[in-house]
Design an enzyme around this catalytic site. Sequence first.
Site, mmCIF file in Angstrom:
data_model
loop_
_atom_site.group_PDB
_atom_site.id
_atom_site.type_symbol
_atom_site.label_atom_id
_atom_site.label_comp_id
_atom_site.label_asym_id
_atom_site.label_seq_id
_atom_site.Cartn_x
_atom_site.Cartn_y
_atom_site.Cartn_z
ATOM 1 N N SER A 139 0.900 -1.041 0.533
ATOM 2 C CA SER A 139 0.000 -0.354 0.029
ATOM 3 C C SER A 139 1.392 1.423 0.354
ATOM 4 O O SER A 139 2.085 1.415 0.308
ATOM 5 C CB SER A 139 -0.824 -0.143 0.840
ATOM 6 O OG SER A 139 -1.793 1.168 1.455
ATOM 7 N N TYR A 152 -2.211 0.873 10.526
ATOM 8 C CA TYR A 152 -2.038 -0.066 8.662
ATOM 9 C C TYR A 152 -0.996 0.725 8.418
ATOM 10 O O TYR A 152 -0.498 -0.255 6.795
ATOM 11 C CB TYR A 152 -3.446 0.778 8.672
ATOM 12 C CG TYR A 152 -3.359 0.381 7.070
ATOM 13 C CD1 TYR A 152 -4.225 -0.590 6.692
ATOM 14 C CD2 TYR A 152 -3.162 1.487 5.714
ATOM 15 C CE1 TYR A 152 -3.937 -1.531 5.534
ATOM 16 C CE2 TYR A 152 -3.296 -0.330 4.495
ATOM 17 C CZ TYR A 152 -4.188 -0.656 4.181
ATOM 18 O OH TYR A 152 -4.182 -1.309 3.137
HETATM 19 P P1 NAP Z 1 -11.757 -6.200 2.216
HETATM 20 O O1 NAP Z 1 -12.723 -6.671 0.705
HETATM 21 O O2 NAP Z 1 -12.188 -5.933 3.145
HETATM 22 O O3 NAP Z 1 -11.197 -7.751 1.885
HETATM 23 C C1 NAP Z 1 -10.472 -8.337 3.088
HETATM 24 C C2 NAP Z 1 -10.737 -9.643 2.569
HETATM 25 O O4 NAP Z 1 -9.033 -10.494 3.857
HETATM 26 C C3 NAP Z 1 -11.137 -10.435 3.535
HETATM 27 O O5 NAP Z 1 -11.437 -11.332 2.835
HETATM 28 C C4 NAP Z 1 -11.599 -11.441 5.127
HETATM 29 O O6 NAP Z 1 -11.889 -12.312 5.117
HETATM 30 C C5 NAP Z 1 -9.614 -11.434 5.050
HETATM 31 N N1 NAP Z 1 -9.512 -11.554 6.059
HETATM 32 C C6 NAP Z 1 -8.943 -9.960 7.050
HETATM 33 N N2 NAP Z 1 -8.798 -10.709 8.337
HETATM 34 C C7 NAP Z 1 -8.744 -12.299 8.004
HETATM 35 C C8 NAP Z 1 -7.448 -13.237 9.006
HETATM 36 N N3 NAP Z 1 -7.530 -12.747 10.100
HETATM 37 N N4 NAP Z 1 -7.324 -14.274 8.894
HETATM 38 C C9 NAP Z 1 -7.796 -14.633 7.144
HETATM 39 N N5 NAP Z 1 -8.524 -13.636 6.284
HETATM 40 C C10 NAP Z 1 -8.589 -12.662 7.155
HETATM 41 O O7 NAP Z 1 -11.129 -5.413 2.232
HETATM 42 P P2 NAP Z 1 -9.617 -5.105 -0.112
HETATM 43 O O8 NAP Z 1 -9.683 -4.429 0.073
HETATM 44 O O9 NAP Z 1 -9.858 -6.628 -0.948
HETATM 45 O O10 NAP Z 1 -8.082 -6.164 0.599
HETATM 46 C C11 NAP Z 1 -7.344 -6.682 0.123
HETATM 47 C C12 NAP Z 1 -5.732 -6.739 0.451
HETATM 48 O O11 NAP Z 1 -5.691 -5.901 0.089
HETATM 49 C C13 NAP Z 1 -5.572 -5.875 2.326
HETATM 50 O O12 NAP Z 1 -4.138 -6.491 2.499
HETATM 51 C C14 NAP Z 1 -5.299 -4.264 2.027
HETATM 52 O O13 NAP Z 1 -4.387 -3.788 3.263
HETATM 53 C C15 NAP Z 1 -4.771 -4.074 0.743
HETATM 54 N N6 NAP Z 1 -5.553 -2.817 -0.136
HETATM 55 C C16 NAP Z 1 -5.943 -2.379 -0.756
HETATM 56 C C17 NAP Z 1 -6.677 -1.166 -0.735
HETATM 57 C C18 NAP Z 1 -7.913 -0.777 -0.966
HETATM 58 O O14 NAP Z 1 -8.032 0.780 -1.737
HETATM 59 N N7 NAP Z 1 -9.436 -1.644 -1.155
HETATM 60 C C19 NAP Z 1 -5.660 -0.453 -1.257
HETATM 61 C C20 NAP Z 1 -4.181 -0.499 -0.794
HETATM 62 C C21 NAP Z 1 -4.024 -2.399 -0.323
HETATM 63 P P3 NAP Z 1 -12.995 -12.905 5.968
HETATM 64 O O15 NAP Z 1 -13.362 -10.848 6.997
HETATM 65 O O16 NAP Z 1 -12.997 -14.178 5.696
HETATM 66 O O17 NAP Z 1 -11.561 -13.178 6.613
#
Ligand code: NAP
Length: 249
Positions: A139, A152
């Site tokens: 990120s 974060y």
């Molecule tokens: P999201 O839709 O909230 O998905 C997050 C995922 O992480 C879910 O599948 C959740 O599944 C899983 N998760 C959370 N805690 C967990 C745990 N303890 N064990 C196993 N799985 C876990 O968010 P996203 O945007 O797709 O995020 C994915 C990645 O991209 C993250 O690392 C985030 O920091 C990164 N990112 C996102 C953005 C953005 O703008 N969206 C930008 C930069 C980086 P469960 O709740 O079912 O466990």
Amino acid sequence: MDLSGKTVLITGASRGIGAASAREFAKAGANVALVARSADATAELAGEIGPKAVAIPCDISRYWEMEQAVKNCLTAFGRLDIVVNNAGVIEPISHLATANPDDWGSVIDINLKGVFHGMRAALPVMLDQGAGTILTIGSGAAHGPVEAWSHYCASKAGALMLTRMADKENRDKGIRALSLSPGTVATRMQEEIKGSGINPVSQLDWSSHIPPDWPAKALVWMCGPEADEWLGAEISLRDEDIRRKVGLA
Ligand code: NAP
């Protein structure tokens, strides 16, 4: 990219970037192991993808669960070629002076220790095979402070160092470790950020976020030799040149 015969384990595969990645890797021919806490969501996605997918309920903040997830993946498919350390959380968004210490720590347990757990569980298998790719979702928050995101920003900075460490210690043994900084993506995490209303990211117009299949396509591309010049480093999907290489522009 033809990934037939390859197996990829994706953490956080129950929704968002992880679910989109599962579909994209399966489209490229790979077997996919879907790891997340939400067993129903990953089972449903595995059903949609078909026999090349297996759902593995797992909380990545607990090492023994991650280790078991890798074992279950090996039982299902016999090998592990690619790990996508994608699972991550942003809540609770709070200022340093008022953050609940236990809740702050639980974000580190997932976003930083979870990435270590993924690497630690997969590396022995990959080193035995003499090859493997470890992709971690980074990120922009790794590179600069963002109000109310101390947990974060610290976790993403640490996760980037883990990619550099995995590369430093294992590149000469056939391990490819890279990080992907996707920019802002239209997922539940961005809904939570918007809901907080705290910093400039929360004020972004929803239309400025890219769809989750963009980082998913980038992750598949990162498994090929064209991405080798970024080994041990971070690829930014904000970079127009990268978007062109991935086929998104
Ligand atoms: P999201 O839709 O909230 O998905 C997050 C995922 O992480 C879910 O599948 C959740 O599944 C899983 N998760 C959370 N805690 C967990 C745990 N303890 N064990 C196993 N799985 C876990 O968010 P996203 O945007 O797709 O995020 C994915 C990645 O991209 C993250 O690392 C985030 O920091 C990164 N990112 C996102 C953005 C953005 O703008 N969206 C930008 C930069 C980086 P469960 O709740 O079912 O466990």
